[in-house]
Design a protein around this motif. Structure first.
Motif, PDB file in Angstrom:
ATOM      1  N   LEU A 177     -44.189 -84.631  22.352  1.00  0.00           N
ATOM      2  CA  LEU A 177     -44.838 -83.260  22.251  1.00  0.00           C
ATOM      3  C   LEU A 177     -45.398 -82.614  23.615  1.00  0.00           C
ATOM      4  CD1 LEU A 177     -47.294 -84.022  19.652  1.00  0.00           C
ATOM      5  CD2 LEU A 177     -45.337 -82.854  19.073  1.00  0.00           C
ATOM      6  N   PHE A 178     -45.166 -83.392  24.937  1.00  0.00           N
ATOM      7  CA  PHE A 178     -45.609 -83.192  25.934  1.00  0.00           C
ATOM      8  C   PHE A 178     -45.165 -81.597  26.486  1.00  0.00           C
ATOM      9  CE2 PHE A 178     -45.481 -82.890  30.578  1.00  0.00           C
ATOM     10  CZ  PHE A 178     -46.896 -83.429  30.825  1.00  0.00           C
ATOM     11  N   ASP A 179     -43.619 -81.272  26.470  1.00  0.00           N
ATOM     12  CA  ASP A 179     -43.214 -79.970  26.843  1.00  0.00           C
ATOM     13  C   ASP A 179     -43.887 -78.932  26.215  1.00  0.00           C
ATOM     14  OD1 ASP A 179     -41.412 -81.284  28.724  1.00  0.00           O
ATOM     15  OD2 ASP A 179     -39.604 -81.261  27.337  1.00  0.00           O
ATOM     16  N   GLU A 180     -44.227 -79.076  25.106  1.00  0.00           N
ATOM     17  CA  GLU A 180     -45.035 -77.661  24.245  1.00  0.00           C
ATOM     18  C   GLU A 180     -46.552 -78.060  24.522  1.00  0.00           C
ATOM     19  OE1 GLU A 180     -45.186 -75.906  19.603  1.00  0.00           O
ATOM     20  OE2 GLU A 180     -43.595 -77.218  20.390  1.00  0.00           O
ATOM     21  N   PHE A 181     -46.894 -79.075  24.527  1.00  0.00           N
ATOM     22  CA  PHE A 181     -48.262 -78.916  24.459  1.00  0.00           C
ATOM     23  C   PHE A 181     -49.310 -79.814  25.723  1.00  0.00           C
ATOM     24  CE2 PHE A 181     -47.291 -78.896  19.841  1.00  0.00           C
ATOM     25  CZ  PHE A 181     -48.034 -77.740  19.779  1.00  0.00           C
ATOM     26  N   GLY A 182     -48.368 -80.654  26.462  1.00  0.00           N
ATOM     27  CA  GLY A 182     -48.925 -81.505  27.407  1.00  0.00           C
ATOM     28  C   GLY A 182     -49.682 -82.620  26.805  1.00  0.00           C
ATOM     29  N   GLY A 183     -50.686 -83.187  27.417  1.00  0.00           N
ATOM     30  CA  GLY A 183     -51.600 -84.355  27.000  1.00  0.00           C
ATOM     31  C   GLY A 183     -50.761 -85.692  26.999  1.00  0.00           C
ATOM     32  N   GLY A 184     -51.476 -86.615  26.339  1.00  0.00           N
ATOM     33  CA  GLY A 184     -51.138 -88.061  26.651  1.00  0.00           C
ATOM     34  C   GLY A 184     -51.243 -88.911  25.442  1.00  0.00           C
ATOM     35  N   PRO A 185     -51.147 -90.133  25.509  1.00  0.00           N
ATOM     36  CA  PRO A 185     -51.500 -91.150  24.544  1.00  0.00           C
ATOM     37  C   PRO A 185     -52.857 -90.953  23.918  1.00  0.00           C
ATOM     38  CG  PRO A 185     -50.087 -92.209  26.074  1.00  0.00           C
ATOM     39  CD  PRO A 185     -50.655 -91.060  26.836  1.00  0.00           C
ATOM     40  N   ARG A 186     -53.718 -90.743  24.995  1.00  0.00           N
ATOM     41  CA  ARG A 186     -55.349 -90.774  24.530  1.00  0.00           C
ATOM     42  C   ARG A 186     -55.520 -89.460  23.654  1.00  0.00           C
ATOM     43  NH1 ARG A 186     -58.762 -94.148  27.623  1.00  0.00           N
ATOM     44  NH2 ARG A 186     -57.508 -95.255  29.149  1.00  0.00           N
ATOM     45  N   ARG A 234     -48.652 -97.246  11.381  1.00  0.00           N
ATOM     46  CA  ARG A 234     -47.272 -97.175  12.144  1.00  0.00           C
ATOM     47  C   ARG A 234     -47.509 -96.478  13.382  1.00  0.00           C
ATOM     48  NH1 ARG A 234     -44.649 -94.353   6.807  1.00  0.00           N
ATOM     49  NH2 ARG A 234     -44.995 -96.032   5.283  1.00  0.00           N
ATOM     50  N   VAL A 235     -48.457 -96.246  14.004  1.00  0.00           N
ATOM     51  CA  VAL A 235     -48.823 -95.809  15.280  1.00  0.00           C
ATOM     52  C   VAL A 235     -49.416 -96.942  16.000  1.00  0.00           C
ATOM     53  CG1 VAL A 235     -49.489 -93.857  16.949  1.00  0.00           C
ATOM     54  CG2 VAL A 235     -49.110 -93.500  14.552  1.00  0.00           C
ATOM     55  N   VAL A 236     -48.874 -97.369  16.920  1.00  0.00           N
ATOM     56  CA  VAL A 236     -49.454 -98.674  17.650  1.00  0.00           C
ATOM     57  C   VAL A 236     -49.507 -98.413  19.100  1.00  0.00           C
ATOM     58  CG1 VAL A 236     -48.698-100.181  15.812  1.00  0.00           C
ATOM     59  CG2 VAL A 236     -47.238 -99.813  17.870  1.00  0.00           C
ATOM     60  N   ARG A 237     -50.078 -99.190  19.769  1.00  0.00           N
ATOM     61  CA  ARG A 237     -50.352 -99.251  21.300  1.00  0.00           C
ATOM     62  C   ARG A 237     -48.985 -99.393  21.717  1.00  0.00           C
ATOM     63  NH1 ARG A 237     -55.653-102.936  21.519  1.00  0.00           N
ATOM     64  NH2 ARG A 237     -57.185-101.180  21.190  1.00  0.00           N
ATOM     65  N   ALA A 238     -48.890 -99.445  23.417  1.00  0.00           N
ATOM     66  CA  ALA A 238     -47.457 -99.709  23.919  1.00  0.00           C
ATOM     67  C   ALA A 238     -47.058-101.399  23.889  1.00  0.00           C
ATOM     68  CB  ALA A 238     -47.435 -99.381  25.236  1.00  0.00           C
ATOM     69  N   ASP A 239     -47.957-102.114  23.478  1.00  0.00           N
ATOM     70  CA  ASP A 239     -47.676-103.341  23.442  1.00  0.00           C
ATOM     71  C   ASP A 239     -47.529-103.941  22.106  1.00  0.00           C
ATOM     72  OD1 ASP A 239     -50.329-103.366  22.454  1.00  0.00           O
ATOM     73  OD2 ASP A 239     -51.134-104.915  23.974  1.00  0.00           O
ATOM     74  N   GLY A 240     -47.516-103.033  20.905  1.00  0.00           N
ATOM     75  CA  GLY A 240     -47.229-103.383  19.731  1.00  0.00           C
ATOM     76  C   GLY A 240     -48.621-103.545  18.922  1.00  0.00           C
ATOM     77  N   SER A 241     -49.684-103.523  19.540  1.00  0.00           N
ATOM     78  CA  SER A 241     -50.875-103.877  18.745  1.00  0.00           C
ATOM     79  C   SER A 241     -51.539-102.545  18.396  1.00  0.00           C
ATOM     80  CB  SER A 241     -51.930-104.770  19.595  1.00  0.00           C
ATOM     81  OG  SER A 241     -52.177-104.010  20.870  1.00  0.00           O
ATOM     82  N   LEU A 242     -52.687-103.029  17.567  1.00  0.00           N
ATOM     83  CA  LEU A 242     -53.618-101.898  17.006  1.00  0.00           C
ATOM     84  C   LEU A 242     -54.811-102.296  17.482  1.00  0.00           C
ATOM     85  CD1 LEU A 242     -52.449-101.382  13.124  1.00  0.00           C
ATOM     86  CD2 LEU A 242     -52.658 -99.595  14.964  1.00  0.00           C
ATOM     87  N   PRO A 243     -55.944-101.112  17.475  1.00  0.00           N
ATOM     88  CA  PRO A 243     -57.186-101.717  17.769  1.00  0.00           C
ATOM     89  C   PRO A 243     -57.666-102.747  17.022  1.00  0.00           C
ATOM     90  CG  PRO A 243     -57.088 -99.303  17.810  1.00  0.00           C
ATOM     91  CD  PRO A 243     -55.755-100.054  17.085  1.00  0.00           C
ATOM     92  N   TYR A 289     -48.404 -94.434  20.403  1.00  0.00           N
ATOM     93  CA  TYR A 289     -49.210 -93.073  20.732  1.00  0.00           C
ATOM     94  C   TYR A 289     -48.459 -92.327  22.044  1.00  0.00           C
ATOM     95  CZ  TYR A 289     -53.141 -95.102  18.203  1.00  0.00           C
ATOM     96  OH  TYR A 289     -53.785 -95.826  17.221  1.00  0.00           O
ATOM     97  N   GLY A 290     -47.975 -93.269  23.018  1.00  0.00           N
ATOM     98  CA  GLY A 290     -47.027 -92.618  24.105  1.00  0.00           C
ATOM     99  C   GLY A 290     -45.834 -91.796  23.549  1.00  0.00           C
ATOM    100  N   ALA A 291     -45.017 -92.599  22.664  1.00  0.00           N
ATOM    101  CA  ALA A 291     -43.980 -92.027  22.303  1.00  0.00           C
ATOM    102  C   ALA A 291     -44.370 -90.679  21.582  1.00  0.00           C
ATOM    103  CB  ALA A 291     -42.981 -92.939  21.323  1.00  0.00           C
ATOM    104  N   ILE A 292     -45.066 -90.271  20.874  1.00  0.00           N
ATOM    105  CA  ILE A 292     -45.623 -89.134  20.249  1.00  0.00           C
ATOM    106  C   ILE A 292     -46.030 -88.253  21.270  1.00  0.00           C
ATOM    107  CG2 ILE A 292     -47.316 -87.904  18.854  1.00  0.00           C
ATOM    108  CD1 ILE A 292     -47.202 -90.665  16.745  1.00  0.00           C
ATOM    109  N   ALA A 293     -46.740 -88.707  22.296  1.00  0.00           N
ATOM    110  CA  ALA A 293     -47.434 -87.878  23.393  1.00  0.00           C
ATOM    111  C   ALA A 293     -45.928 -87.299  24.148  1.00  0.00           C
ATOM    112  CB  ALA A 293     -48.185 -88.520  24.096  1.00  0.00           C
ATOM    113  N   ASP A 294     -45.085 -88.245  24.340  1.00  0.00           N
ATOM    114  CA  ASP A 294     -43.944 -87.550  25.180  1.00  0.00           C
ATOM    115  C   ASP A 294     -43.098 -86.654  24.310  1.00  0.00           C
ATOM    116  OD1 ASP A 294     -44.347 -89.511  27.340  1.00  0.00           O
ATOM    117  OD2 ASP A 294     -42.950 -90.972  26.524  1.00  0.00           O
TER     118      ASP A 294
END
Length: 106
Positions: free
Chosen positions: A33-42, A59-68, A26-31
């Motif tokens: 897109l950040f310059d164009e949209f802002g926002g974060g992993p949430r 294919r989109v996981v938490r920073a520790d490699g886990s999913l909910p 989630y964080g890598a996607i947020a990073d």
């Protein structure tokens, strides 16, 4: 198109690019897109929970490699089918499976 719609489209476009057998966070996607949209992993997680059903969401996981936990069994099956590297804990092995999305700026 509103900024929200453009953000949703950008998130989903990146998720579609994650190769089989690999993941991003989630964080890598947020990073990316950040310059164009802002926002974060949430914010990425919010898009995925509302709009990501038709995407390869596993294919989109938490920073520790886990999913909910609620995603566990379906994701495990997808990981087996795609040959996604995992740790003994069941989480994805990010060292082996991480895909970094391209940044949207420049």
């Amino acid at each position: 198109m509103t900024d929200r719609e453009a953000y949703v489209e950008a998130v989903l476009r990146l998720v579609e690019q994650v190769p089989r057998g690999q993941v991003t966070t989630y964080g890598a996607i947020a990073d990316a897109l950040f310059d164009e949209f802002g926002g974060g992993p949430r914010q990425v997680g919010s898009v995925m929970s509302r709009e990501g059903a038709g995407m390869p969401w596993w294919r989109v996981v938490r920073a520790d490699g886990s999913l909910p936990a609620s995603h566990g069994e379906d994701a495990r099956q997808a990981y087996l089918e795609e040959g996604t590297p995992r740790r003994t804990s069941g989480a994805v092995d990010l060292r082996s499976a991480m895909w970094l999305p391209p940044t949207m700026s420049g």
